[in-house]
Write an enzyme that holds these catalytic residues in place. Structure first.
Site, PDB file in Angstrom:
ATOM      1  CB  VAL A 192     -21.125 -37.233 -21.192  1.00  0.00           C
ATOM      2  CG1 VAL A 192     -19.779 -37.077 -21.904  1.00  0.00           C
ATOM      3  CG2 VAL A 192     -20.907 -37.255 -19.686  1.00  0.00           C
ATOM      4  CD  GLU A 193     -22.369 -31.645 -27.298  1.00  0.00           C
ATOM      5  OE1 GLU A 193     -21.755 -30.838 -26.560  1.00  0.00           O
ATOM      6  OE2 GLU A 193     -23.093 -31.271 -28.230  1.00  0.00           O
ATOM      7  CB  ILE A 194     -19.899 -38.805 -27.257  1.00  0.00           C
ATOM      8  CG1 ILE A 194     -20.034 -39.366 -25.836  1.00  0.00           C
ATOM      9  CG2 ILE A 194     -18.789 -39.504 -28.030  1.00  0.00           C
ATOM     10  CD1 ILE A 194     -20.202 -40.867 -25.775  1.00  0.00           C
TER      11      ILE A 194
END
Ligand code: NAD
Length: 745
Positions: free
Chosen positions: A479-481
């Protein structure tokens, strides 16, 4: 560190219990301490047999990877160091006294190999225990005798998944395969080990093959391969080179080459090591193994893989980027807006992590459709025995599908996954914000729209953040925050807590067009399309990509993400950037595909044709007419052809690496590790490079810059290196050199 104890019956117990380590590992200190205990046991006449045990929850997790990452680069020193380990294991294996491994929990890598050198292996019934040789996943091979003892014990075919794929076994599976002799309840483990040692052998003493003058010894203390007349199982007459062996090894080699497109050195070395070693006596076979092991350890592939896929991943999963001092957020209830493809996936993984989920869509039917996706998925798992029926029902019971925003009351976090359209996103943001508590976090799963702009629809932009999932959500680990300009550190910390809760790997990036992952994936696809335009045949592009280690070729990938979406992104970018828009050279191709209705896999046609029934796809034959291949680019022979393929491989990887370096320079990425972990876990960037930044280190920064300069002249500005790289090259710096040394110190 290693406790040594001898009881009144002459049974010695050597217990591994390393202080300051959550798990036992093989490193210089523990190996030395173990060697001392072993010598005592072998020399003491009172000792009749030895139990190898662990004082921790797991047995031994394997070699200390820090030791391997920082191993000296002198092959002679490495040969000596690792031959010593082999001799140590061999010393107790051929010491004349029976040894039992009491495997209470996980035994991986060197932790399993030390057990394999014991004459008897008893594992505890422990559902958490994993038994296996994961070395291949980090570019290595088992260097403590694993490639020799496992096939000698269970045959080459059964050993193959363990050695070549790093398959992990439960204690019961290990027993079925014959790797362990018994599985007993955990509380009976040590007693049973002692009982085995106290029970005299029914067999007469054996004269082992390990020494010409050795006397006959207790049959329990002689491994199968040290007995006269031993034959490797699975090959008639034990002839590894015989007809069955030929079939096995030729077929096996072909399979591993097909699977990894010949790119990884470890599986090839394992095959060679097994084939050669099985034809030799054990002591010589172990020398062969050590040589192959050292050759892999000296290959940059192993170090790159260890650094990113072990240490980098571990840091990310332990939330290395979490701002300090923010209390941990415990999540109970979350909301998901948009029950489509992504929203349903996000609801699924969240409910599986124990969270209550409110799944919202435009109407009840659309919301129900999202929940039905989750239902199908949990039922599939229940059908395969991966979930109990009760658990499946519990997961589904946590999801409330509704069009009613009032149900979002009490949510700690809401994730928006509606259409990729600013107005639609702004509208649902406002509706949700109207019911949310002031401290709740609002996240968008947009794949391209800058977060700062989307946050304008929220009255609390400091609580607004990007949580970019990848499809399919259930399978993809990253997951790219994304931090918007106004996103607070507190929101960053809480978003990281959520990603950890759903057991995904986070990276944190700053806001920009396409963030990090979508931007670099776009570079990869664009380079593939540019090559097609130049006249390189599509099949050559796609296969070179696989040879370079990418999971799918750039054209196939564009079909997956949808070519009409690429066109929408191009149009949106043109609109947003106005005069500053720099054409990528792909516009015309993308437009022409879209005009012909070739949207990609979802339309059954794109760069490939997808048959309506069954599997399999084939490149669209018309591509060769639209972009006639240029013979000089495609049809060389021998070395010319190889050079052409290598150039394509380089272009496809370097175009991503150079833009990843730009992301670092621009502050989109805040550190190299996120670039490496993100590129491998997010879009499968060739794992043997260690990631898009590691690749630059592998090539050497100065050499990478030199090659990119040449490619920029030949192919275009996509290869122009950022100042960061030029400066590093001038100073002789690397991204990880200094850091690896610091870890060693
Ligand atoms: P999708 O079309 O499958 O789902 C969108 C859902 O949003 C639909 O169910 C639609 O009914 C619903 N919706 C639309 N307007 C709404 C409204 N006003 N109120 C409530 N619900 C509404 O799309 P998707 O592929 O799931 O993508 C969703 C988002 O995730 C997009 O922003 C996309 O860019 C992003 N994303 C997609 C992928 C991917 O691979 N598909 C990957 C990462 C991120």
């Amino acid at each position: 560190m290693i406790n040594y104890n001898v009881d009144g019956d002459g049974i010695a117990t050597i217990t591994w219990n390393m202080p300051d380590h959550s798990m036992n590992v093989l490193n210089e200190k523990s190996i030395t301490a173990f060697a001392d205990a072993m010598q005592k046991a072998l020399k003491d006449d009172k000792v009749k047999g030895v139990i190898l045990a662990s004082g921790k929850e797991s047995f031994i997790a394997g070699a200390d990877l820090n030791m391997l990452l920082n191993a000296p680069s002198d092959p002679a020193i490495l040969m000596q160091q690792f031959s010593e380990l082999q001799r140590l294991f061999r010393a107790f294996e051929t010491g004349g006294k029976p040894w039992v491994a009491a495997i209470n929990g996980t035994a991986l890598g060197g932790g399993l190999e030390i057990c394999l050198a014991c004459h008897y292996r008893i594992a505890a019934e422990n559902p958490k225990a994993k038994i296996g040789q994961p070395e291949v996943k980090l570019g290595l091979l088992p260097g403590g005798g694993g490639t020799q003892r496992i096939p000698r014990l269970i045959g080459v075919m059964a050993a193959a998944p363990i050695l070549l794929e790093g398959k992990e076994l439960s204690p019961a599976d290990a027993k079925n395969l014959g790797l362990v002799h018994e599985v007993v309840p955990a509380d009976k483990l040590l007693a049973r080990a002692k009982e085995w040692l106290m029970t005299p052998s029914k067999e007469a003493p054996i004269k082992p093959t390990w020494g010409k003058t050795a006397n006959a010894v207790d049959a329990r203390a002689v491994q199968p391969w040290d007995r006269p007349g031993y034959k490797v199982p699975g090959f008639p007459g034990g002839q590894v080179w015989g007809p069955v062996g030929v079939q096995t090894f030729i077929g096996g080699n072909a399979m591993i080459l097909a699977k990894n497109f010949a790119g990884y050195p470890a599986p090839k070395a394992i095959m060679a090591c097994v084939y050669e070693g099985l034809q030799l006596p054990m002591d010589t076979a172990l020398k062969v193994e050590t040589r192959y092991f050292v050759s892999l350890l000296l290959d940059p592939v192993a170090k790159s893989m260890i650094r990113t896929l072990f240490f980098g991943l571990q840091d990310a999963n332990k939330l290395a980027r979490r701002p300090k001092g923010v209390p941990k957020q415990e999540y109970k209830k979350i909301g998901v807006l948009g029950a489509g493809f992504m929203g349903a996936g996000i609801a699924n993984v969240s409910a599986r992590a124990g969270l209550q989920v409110v799944l919202i869509d435009r109407d009840q039917a659309a919301a129900d459709k999202g929940k039905a996706h989750v239902q199908a998925d949990v039922e599939k798992d229940a059908g395969r025995g991966r979930l109990t029926k009760e658990k499946a029902a519990e997961i589904l019971g946590r999801i409330t599908a509704t069009p009613d925003y009032a149900a979002l009351k009490g949510c700690d976090l809401v994730i928006e996954a509606v259409f990729e359209n600013r107005e639609v996103k702004a509208d649902v943001t406002k509706k949700a914000e109207a019911v949310l508590a002031p401290e709740a976090v609002f996240a968008s799963n947009t794949s391209t729209l800058p977060i700062t702009g989307l946050a304008e629809a929220s009255p609390r932009p400091e609580n607004f953040i990007g949580l970019h999932f990848f499809s399919p959500v259930e399978k993809m680990p990253l997951v790219e925050i994304i931090m918007g300009k106004k996103t607070s550190q507190q929101t960053q910390a809480r978003a990281l807590d959520f990603v950890q809760k759903i057991r995904k790997t986070p990276i944190v990036v700053n806001d920009s067009r396409g963030f990090f992952t979508s931007r670099v994936v776009g570079d990869y696809i664009s380079e593939g399309i540019r090559m097609l335009k130049e006249g390189i045949p599509a099949a050559m592009i796609e296969n070179a990509a696989r040879l370079a280690g990418m999971p799918v070729g750039p054209l196939a990938l564009n079909d997956e993400v949808a070519i009409d979406l690429s066109w929408k992104i191009i149009e949106q970018t043109k609109k947003d950037m106005g005069d500053k828009y720099r054409p990528s050279g792909t516009e015309e191709v993308v437009k022409s595909m879209v005009d012909q209705g070739r949207y990609g896999r979802k339309a059954g046609k794109g760069f490939y044709d997808y048959p309506a029934e069954g599997k399999g796809k084939s490149l669209w034959p018309e591509l060769a007419k639209m972009f006639p291949p240029k013979p000089e680019l495609a049809f060389g022979e021998g070395e010319v052809k190889n050079a052409a393929v290598e150039e394509i491989e380089r272009r496809l990887l370097y175009v991503q690496a150079v833009d990843t370096a730009r992301c670092l320079e621009e502050g989109v990425l805040t550190n190299p590790q996120d670039g490496d972990v993100g590129s491998i876990m997010g879009f499968g960037f060739s794992p043997r490079t260690g990631g898009a930044i590691s690749l630059i280190d592998q090539v050497g920064v100065a050499e990478f810059v030199r090659r990119c300069d040449a490619m920029a002249k030949k192919y275009g500005p996509q290869f122009e290196v950022p100042k960061l790289l030029r400066d590093m090259a001038a100073k002789g710096e690397s991204f990880y050199g200094a850091k690896d040394k610091a870890k060693a110190a």
